[in-house]
Write a protein that holds these residues in place. Structure first.
Motif, PDB file in Angstrom:
ATOM      1  N   PHE A  71       0.833  -1.197   0.000  1.00 43.05           N
ATOM      2  CA  PHE A  71       0.000   0.000   0.000  1.00 43.05           C
ATOM      3  C   PHE A  71       0.873   1.254   0.000  1.00 43.05           C
ATOM      4  CE2 PHE A  71      -2.330   3.395   1.889  1.00 43.05           C
ATOM      5  CZ  PHE A  71      -3.687   3.158   1.751  1.00 43.05           C
ATOM      6  N   LEU A  72       1.818   1.266   0.921  1.00 42.72           N
ATOM      7  CA  LEU A  72       2.685   2.438   1.056  1.00 42.72           C
ATOM      8  C   LEU A  72       3.540   2.645  -0.196  1.00 42.72           C
ATOM      9  CD1 LEU A  72       3.745   1.995   4.775  1.00 42.72           C
ATOM     10  CD2 LEU A  72       2.426   3.884   3.810  1.00 42.72           C
ATOM     11  N   ALA A  73       4.092   1.565  -0.688  1.00 45.82           N
ATOM     12  CA  ALA A  73       4.935   1.672  -1.876  1.00 45.82           C
ATOM     13  C   ALA A  73       4.118   2.246  -3.036  1.00 45.82           C
ATOM     14  CB  ALA A  73       5.491   0.297  -2.249  1.00 45.82           C
ATOM     15  N   ARG A  74       2.939   1.729  -3.158  1.00 49.59           N
ATOM     16  CA  ARG A  74       2.048   2.175  -4.224  1.00 49.59           C
ATOM     17  C   ARG A  74       1.661   3.656  -4.056  1.00 49.59           C
ATOM     18  NH1 ARG A  74      -0.288   1.744  -9.218  1.00 49.59           N
ATOM     19  NH2 ARG A  74      -2.558   1.778  -9.164  1.00 49.59           N
ATOM     20  N   ALA A  75       1.278   3.991  -2.840  1.00 46.84           N
ATOM     21  CA  ALA A  75       0.862   5.371  -2.582  1.00 46.84           C
ATOM     22  C   ALA A  75       2.018   6.344  -2.800  1.00 46.84           C
ATOM     23  CB  ALA A  75       0.321   5.510  -1.162  1.00 46.84           C
ATOM     24  N   ARG A  76       3.190   5.970  -2.346  1.00 45.63           N
ATOM     25  CA  ARG A  76       4.363   6.822  -2.545  1.00 45.63           C
ATOM     26  C   ARG A  76       4.655   6.968  -4.035  1.00 45.63           C
ATOM     27  NH1 ARG A  76       5.981  10.125  -0.778  1.00 45.63           N
ATOM     28  NH2 ARG A  76       8.226   9.845  -0.804  1.00 45.63           N
ATOM     29  N   ALA A  77       4.518   5.859  -4.762  1.00 47.57           N
ATOM     30  CA  ALA A  77       4.770   5.909  -6.200  1.00 47.57           C
ATOM     31  C   ALA A  77       3.771   6.834  -6.883  1.00 47.57           C
ATOM     32  CB  ALA A  77       4.700   4.512  -6.796  1.00 47.57           C
ATOM     33  N   LEU A  78       2.600   6.952  -6.297  1.00 47.10           N
ATOM     34  CA  LEU A  78       1.603   7.864  -6.860  1.00 47.10           C
ATOM     35  C   LEU A  78       1.808   9.291  -6.367  1.00 47.10           C
ATOM     36  CD1 LEU A  78      -1.653   5.731  -6.913  1.00 47.10           C
ATOM     37  CD2 LEU A  78      -0.378   6.630  -8.854  1.00 47.10           C
ATOM     38  N   GLY A  79       2.863   9.471  -5.599  1.00 50.50           N
ATOM     39  CA  GLY A  79       3.225  10.819  -5.210  1.00 50.50           C
ATOM     40  C   GLY A  79       2.606  11.311  -3.924  1.00 50.50           C
ATOM     41  N   PHE A  80       1.881  10.444  -3.228  1.00 51.47           N
ATOM     42  CA  PHE A  80       1.352  10.845  -1.930  1.00 51.47           C
ATOM     43  C   PHE A  80       2.521  11.074  -0.986  1.00 51.47           C
ATOM     44  CE2 PHE A  80      -2.455   8.676  -3.545  1.00 51.47           C
ATOM     45  CZ  PHE A  80      -3.457   9.559  -3.152  1.00 51.47           C
ATOM     46  N   SER A  81       2.439  12.129  -0.202  1.00 49.95           N
ATOM     47  CA  SER A  81       3.483  12.398   0.783  1.00 49.95           C
ATOM     48  C   SER A  81       3.357  11.407   1.930  1.00 49.95           C
ATOM     49  CB  SER A  81       3.351  13.814   1.328  1.00 49.95           C
ATOM     50  OG  SER A  81       2.210  13.891   2.164  1.00 49.95           O
ATOM     51  N   ILE A  82       4.372  11.355   2.746  1.00 50.64           N
ATOM     52  CA  ILE A  82       4.333  10.493   3.925  1.00 50.64           C
ATOM     53  C   ILE A  82       3.144  10.871   4.804  1.00 50.64           C
ATOM     54  CG2 ILE A  82       5.541   9.966   6.067  1.00 50.64           C
ATOM     55  CD1 ILE A  82       6.832   8.543   3.845  1.00 50.64           C
ATOM     56  N   GLU A  83       2.902  12.157   4.933  1.00 52.75           N
ATOM     57  CA  GLU A  83       1.775  12.575   5.768  1.00 52.75           C
ATOM     58  C   GLU A  83       0.445  12.133   5.157  1.00 52.75           C
ATOM     59  OE1 GLU A  83       1.826  13.427   8.985  1.00 52.75           O
ATOM     60  OE2 GLU A  83       3.906  12.939   8.551  1.00 52.75           O
ATOM     61  N   ASP A  84       0.330  12.222   3.843  1.00 49.42           N
ATOM     62  CA  ASP A  84      -0.853  11.677   3.175  1.00 49.42           C
ATOM     63  C   ASP A  84      -0.976  10.196   3.487  1.00 49.42           C
ATOM     64  OD1 ASP A  84      -1.688  14.004   1.941  1.00 49.42           O
ATOM     65  OD2 ASP A  84      -0.524  13.641   0.123  1.00 49.42           O
ATOM     66  N   CYS A  85       0.150   9.517   3.396  1.00 45.36           N
ATOM     67  CA  CYS A  85       0.150   8.079   3.646  1.00 45.36           C
ATOM     68  C   CYS A  85      -0.313   7.777   5.061  1.00 45.36           C
ATOM     69  CB  CYS A  85       1.544   7.496   3.437  1.00 45.36           C
ATOM     70  SG  CYS A  85       2.024   7.454   1.707  1.00 45.36           S
ATOM     71  N   ARG A  86       0.120   8.614   5.975  1.00 47.86           N
ATOM     72  CA  ARG A  86      -0.286   8.413   7.369  1.00 47.86           C
ATOM     73  C   ARG A  86      -1.819   8.485   7.455  1.00 47.86           C
ATOM     74  NH1 ARG A  86       3.164   8.908  11.478  1.00 47.86           N
ATOM     75  NH2 ARG A  86       4.595  10.332  10.432  1.00 47.86           N
ATOM     76  N   THR A  87      -2.376   9.483   6.813  1.00 42.67           N
ATOM     77  CA  THR A  87      -3.833   9.635   6.792  1.00 42.67           C
ATOM     78  C   THR A  87      -4.500   8.436   6.125  1.00 42.67           C
ATOM     79  OG1 THR A  87      -3.511  12.013   6.577  1.00 42.67           O
ATOM     80  CG2 THR A  87      -5.709  11.166   6.114  1.00 42.67           C
ATOM     81  N   LEU A  88      -3.957   8.082   4.977  1.00 39.90           N
ATOM     82  CA  LEU A  88      -4.541   6.965   4.237  1.00 39.90           C
ATOM     83  C   LEU A  88      -4.450   5.659   5.017  1.00 39.90           C
ATOM     84  CD1 LEU A  88      -3.248   7.782   0.645  1.00 39.90           C
ATOM     85  CD2 LEU A  88      -5.606   7.880   1.444  1.00 39.90           C
TER      86      LEU A  88
END
Lengths: 130, 130
Positions: free
Chosen positions: A48-65
């Motif tokens: 999930f994280l790898a994918r989200a980061r690859a889509l350009g979500f920031s770490i903080e976005d990832c935290r929310t997600l």
DNA sequence: GCAATCCTTCCTTCGACTGGAAGGTGCTCG
DNA sequence: CGAGCACCTTCCAGTCGAAGGAAGGATTGC
């Protein structure tokens, strides 16, 4: 599984996985010897994280997600909101870059690109306003 | 003129101008009191820098461009080369972002965005490969 | 018994500034 | 002449995001 294996499987460097634990994005178990112990759920999260980061979500976005991901009572609207915000940021960035591209490609096209020193690119840069 | 005035005129913060001197992009004179003393040529250079930075050229690109700018015997091909390289970088970035945008906007469109927890965005993120 | 893998901690990197403290200079007002 | 203020100087430190690297030690697998 140990960090090496999940690193391989998730595609994330071990270093990055430890970092994600550090900042609280994941909380793997520990086995008796102190090694991190990852399960299928962790693999999902890291994917999930790898994918989200690859889509350009920031770490903080990832935290929310991730929080939403773990929350069974979430409203999909909340997730959509984060995604839309990010989408807007991406679109803004694209517009900026397209504007740069246009200016730049225009400049490039006006430049002879030969051995003479005369260069419209430099000329423009030295005088043009934004 | 002093740093305050050229800052105003070039649109660059004084702090940034000092920084540019620090890293050798410009070399303003000094007056007797130790104040930096800028001339019309410096204004051109700083305008140049502001413009180039706004177009996304890196500081190192700017260093190259400034060297070419100052070199009367330059070949315009050299300038064009730098610009084209940068143009390529911009275009790559645009493509990446557009790919992200497409994926994301697709995801967003598939999500109901209501009060239910079911969310295709999260589902995708947790399983999709790059 | 030795290499591979794991652990921790701390430090460094990148890019491009930006902030702040401590102190000198210069202009104006009274 | 002095006060006050804006402006200038230097230097040091910090920011942001996201790791990367090195040192030094423990454990596991063959």
């Amino acid at each position: 599984m140990n960090i090496g294996e999940i690193s391989e499987r998730s595609g994330l460097p071990a270093k990055t996985i430890r970092y994600y634990e550090d900042i609280g994005l994941i909380t793997p178990d520990r086995s008796e010897n102190g090694y991190r112990l990852f399960g299928a759920q962790d693999l999902h999260k890291l994917t999930f994280l790898a994918r989200a980061r690859a889509l350009g979500f920031s770490i903080e976005d990832c935290r929310t997600l991730m929080a939403l991901y773990e929350d069974d009572t979430r409203a999909s609207a909340d997730v959509k909101h984060v995604a839309i915000q990010h989408l807007h940021r991406i679109e803004e960035k694209i517009e900026q870059l397209q504007s740069m591209r246009q200016t730049l490609s225009h400049l490039v096209s006006t430049c002879a690109g030969d051995n003479r020193p005369d260069c419209p690119i430099l000329k423009d840069l030295a005088t043009a306003k934004l």
